[in-house]
Design a protein around this motif. Structure first.
Motif, PDB file in Angstrom:
ATOM      1  N   ALA A  25      16.162  44.447  13.348  1.00 23.76           N
ATOM      2  CA  ALA A  25      15.094  44.164  12.390  1.00 23.76           C
ATOM      3  C   ALA A  25      13.987  43.368  13.064  1.00 23.76           C
ATOM      4  N   ASP A  26      12.750  43.664  12.707  1.00 23.66           N
ATOM      5  CA  ASP A  26      11.608  42.918  13.217  1.00 23.66           C
ATOM      6  C   ASP A  26      11.287  41.842  12.193  1.00 23.66           C
ATOM      7  N   THR A  27      11.584  40.603  12.531  1.00 24.85           N
ATOM      8  CA  THR A  27      11.422  39.508  11.579  1.00 24.85           C
ATOM      9  C   THR A  27       9.975  39.309  11.164  1.00 24.85           C
ATOM     10  N   ARG A  28       9.021  39.781  11.939  1.00 23.49           N
ATOM     11  CA  ARG A  28       7.609  39.628  11.575  1.00 23.49           C
ATOM     12  C   ARG A  28       7.242  40.456  10.361  1.00 23.49           C
ATOM     13  N   HIS A  29       8.100  41.379   9.966  1.00 22.13           N
ATOM     14  CA  HIS A  29       7.792  42.267   8.845  1.00 22.13           C
ATOM     15  C   HIS A  29       8.750  42.105   7.664  1.00 22.13           C
ATOM     16  N   ARG A  30       9.748  41.246   7.791  1.00 23.79           N
ATOM     17  CA  ARG A  30      10.680  41.082   6.674  1.00 23.79           C
ATOM     18  C   ARG A  30      10.121  40.035   5.702  1.00 23.79           C
ATOM     19  N   PRO A  31      10.528  40.108   4.446  1.00 26.34           N
ATOM     20  CA  PRO A  31      10.115  39.067   3.501  1.00 26.34           C
ATOM     21  C   PRO A  31      10.917  37.789   3.731  1.00 26.34           C
ATOM     22  N   ALA A  32      10.366  36.670   3.277  1.00 23.97           N
ATOM     23  CA  ALA A  32      11.149  35.433   3.286  1.00 23.97           C
ATOM     24  C   ALA A  32      12.395  35.685   2.451  1.00 23.97           C
ATOM     25  N   ASN A  33      13.502  35.149   2.895  1.00 23.82           N
ATOM     26  CA  ASN A  33      14.800  35.352   2.253  1.00 23.82           C
ATOM     27  C   ASN A  33      15.239  36.807   2.286  1.00 23.82           C
ATOM     28  N   GLY A  34      14.667  37.575   3.216  1.00 18.01           N
ATOM     29  CA  GLY A  34      15.072  38.962   3.402  1.00 18.01           C
ATOM     30  C   GLY A  34      16.396  39.034   4.127  1.00 18.01           C
ATOM     31  N   ASP A  35      16.636  40.156   4.761  1.00 24.80           N
ATOM     32  CA  ASP A  35      17.905  40.372   5.446  1.00 24.80           C
ATOM     33  C   ASP A  35      18.280  39.204   6.343  1.00 24.80           C
ATOM     34  N   SER A  36      19.528  38.797   6.257  1.00 21.46           N
ATOM     35  CA  SER A  36      20.040  37.765   7.139  1.00 21.46           C
ATOM     36  C   SER A  36      20.196  38.341   8.540  1.00 21.46           C
ATOM     37  N   LEU A  37      19.971  37.496   9.521  1.00 22.39           N
ATOM     38  CA  LEU A  37      20.109  37.933  10.911  1.00 22.39           C
ATOM     39  C   LEU A  37      21.472  37.585  11.497  1.00 22.39           C
ATOM     40  N   ASP A  38      22.297  36.881  10.744  1.00 24.15           N
ATOM     41  CA  ASP A  38      23.584  36.437  11.276  1.00 24.15           C
ATOM     42  C   ASP A  38      24.378  37.597  11.850  1.00 24.15           C
ATOM     43  N   GLY A  39      24.860  37.391  13.060  1.00 26.23           N
ATOM     44  CA  GLY A  39      25.716  38.366  13.715  1.00 26.23           C
ATOM     45  C   GLY A  39      24.981  39.461  14.464  1.00 26.23           C
ATOM     46  N   ARG A  40      23.662  39.586  14.295  1.00 25.69           N
ATOM     47  CA  ARG A  40      22.915  40.626  15.012  1.00 25.69           C
ATOM     48  C   ARG A  40      22.690  40.202  16.450  1.00 25.69           C
ATOM     49  N   PHE A  90       5.543  24.619  15.788  1.00 22.83           N
ATOM     50  CA  PHE A  90       4.692  25.128  16.852  1.00 22.83           C
ATOM     51  C   PHE A  90       5.046  26.572  17.183  1.00 22.83           C
ATOM     52  N   ASP A  91       4.094  27.461  17.010  1.00 22.64           N
ATOM     53  CA  ASP A  91       4.222  28.849  17.464  1.00 22.64           C
ATOM     54  C   ASP A  91       5.533  29.492  17.040  1.00 22.64           C
ATOM     55  N   ALA A  92       5.921  29.293  15.769  1.00 19.18           N
ATOM     56  CA  ALA A  92       7.208  29.812  15.339  1.00 19.18           C
ATOM     57  C   ALA A  92       7.176  30.554  14.009  1.00 19.18           C
ATOM     58  N   ILE A  93       6.354  30.124  13.054  1.00 17.90           N
ATOM     59  CA  ILE A  93       6.416  30.687  11.704  1.00 17.90           C
ATOM     60  C   ILE A  93       6.232  32.196  11.701  1.00 17.90           C
ATOM     61  N   GLU A  94       5.473  32.703  12.657  1.00 21.21           N
ATOM     62  CA  GLU A  94       5.227  34.147  12.708  1.00 21.21           C
ATOM     63  C   GLU A  94       6.476  34.946  13.068  1.00 21.21           C
ATOM     64  N   HIS A  95       7.518  34.263  13.521  1.00 24.53           N
ATOM     65  CA  HIS A  95       8.791  34.922  13.815  1.00 24.53           C
ATOM     66  C   HIS A  95       9.748  34.889  12.626  1.00 24.53           C
ATOM     67  N   TYR A  96       9.446  34.092  11.615  1.00 26.54           N
ATOM     68  CA  TYR A  96      10.352  33.905  10.486  1.00 26.54           C
ATOM     69  C   TYR A  96      10.287  35.043   9.478  1.00 26.54           C
ATOM     70  N   CYS A  97       9.067  35.496   9.178  1.00 28.15           N
ATOM     71  CA  CYS A  97       8.890  36.504   8.135  1.00 28.15           C
ATOM     72  C   CYS A  97       7.453  37.021   8.176  1.00 28.15           C
ATOM     73  N   HIS A  98       7.133  37.931   7.289  1.00 27.78           N
ATOM     74  CA  HIS A  98       5.791  38.508   7.173  1.00 27.78           C
ATOM     75  C   HIS A  98       4.819  37.428   6.695  1.00 27.78           C
ATOM     76  N   PRO A  99       3.565  37.444   7.163  1.00 25.51           N
ATOM     77  CA  PRO A  99       2.619  36.403   6.753  1.00 25.51           C
ATOM     78  C   PRO A  99       2.368  36.334   5.242  1.00 25.51           C
ATOM     79  N   SER A 100       2.674  37.388   4.507  1.00 22.96           N
ATOM     80  CA  SER A 100       2.523  37.328   3.053  1.00 22.96           C
ATOM     81  C   SER A 100       3.482  36.317   2.437  1.00 22.96           C
ATOM     82  N   ASP A 101       4.524  35.918   3.177  1.00 24.86           N
ATOM     83  CA  ASP A 101       5.504  34.938   2.692  1.00 24.86           C
ATOM     84  C   ASP A 101       5.477  33.616   3.457  1.00 24.86           C
ATOM     85  N   TRP A 102       4.513  33.422   4.314  1.00 28.56           N
ATOM     86  CA  TRP A 102       4.470  32.168   5.074  1.00 28.56           C
ATOM     87  C   TRP A 102       4.320  30.950   4.163  1.00 28.56           C
ATOM     88  N   MET A 103       3.655  31.104   3.017  1.00 31.30           N
ATOM     89  CA  MET A 103       3.504  29.956   2.117  1.00 31.30           C
ATOM     90  C   MET A 103       4.857  29.518   1.560  1.00 31.30           C
TER      91      MET A 103
END
Length: 182
Positions: A25-40, A90-103
């Motif tokens: 999964a590309d975390t830059r395109h998932r929603p906040a609280n989207g698919d868990s990455l555990d175990g990938r 620092f230089d991390a939020i863009e890896h968490y989820c899509h910018p529509s959910d950064w707030m």
């Protein structure tokens, strides 16, 4: 480590980045609280979460750093409310989820901070500049951050870094008093 050496108590967070390598999964395109990455597993064989270890663990251990491994694209974080004077991202939020959910993530930072939040994003990568939906969400985030006024925090600085508006400082202004965790 720099802040710690200056006498500050510092807690870090890290997690494997999943940017679509090897069909992950590309975390830059998932929603906040989207698919868990555990175990990938990412392209370098690093497993998400604590189950597979962490490639930086020997460094963390040798320096006795307090680094918590959790998916920062999923809220609430496993941390107590108002447990830090400041939250720095620092230089991390863009890896968490899509910018529509950064707030959603910034609001979580506000839950954790008593005094201030410093957020610096990476500039948008060239291939994402061509993605109209991504850029619309990015510009919407910029606008929302410039006028941020929630949970007692206000944006007191928005600045340019590497030719893009990517630096934001939020400060508790007294609209809502900080709560101390007992």
């Amino acid at each position: 480590e720099i802040l710690r050496r200056k006498g500050h108590r510092v807690v870090g967070n890290d997690y494997a980045n999943f940017l679509g390598y090897g069909g992950t999964a590309d975390t830059r395109h998932r929603p906040a609280n989207g698919d868990s990455l555990d175990g990938r597993v990412d392209a370098h064989g690093n497993r998400a979460g604590q189950d597979g270890g962490w490639p930086y663990q020997p460094i963390i251990d040798s320096l006795a750093l307090d680094v918590r491994l959790f998916d920062a694209g999923r809220v609430p974080y496993p941390l107590e409310a108002q447990s830090f004077d400041s939250v720095i991202c620092f230089d991390a939020i863009e890896h968490y989820c899509h910018p529509s959910d950064w707030m959603v993530i910034v609001d979580e930072f506000a839950r954790l901070a008593r005094r201030s939040i410093l957020l610096i994003t990476n500039p948008v990568q060239g291939h994402l500049v061509e993605d109209a939906d991504y850029m619309a969400a990015f510009y919407s985030f910029q606008k929302a951050m410039r006028s941020y006024d929630r949970a007692g925090f206000e944006c007191v600085h928005a600045g340019i870094n590497r030719n893009q508006l990517t630096v934001y400082k939020l400060v508790r202004t007294g609209n809502a008093p900080p709560r101390r965790v007992k």
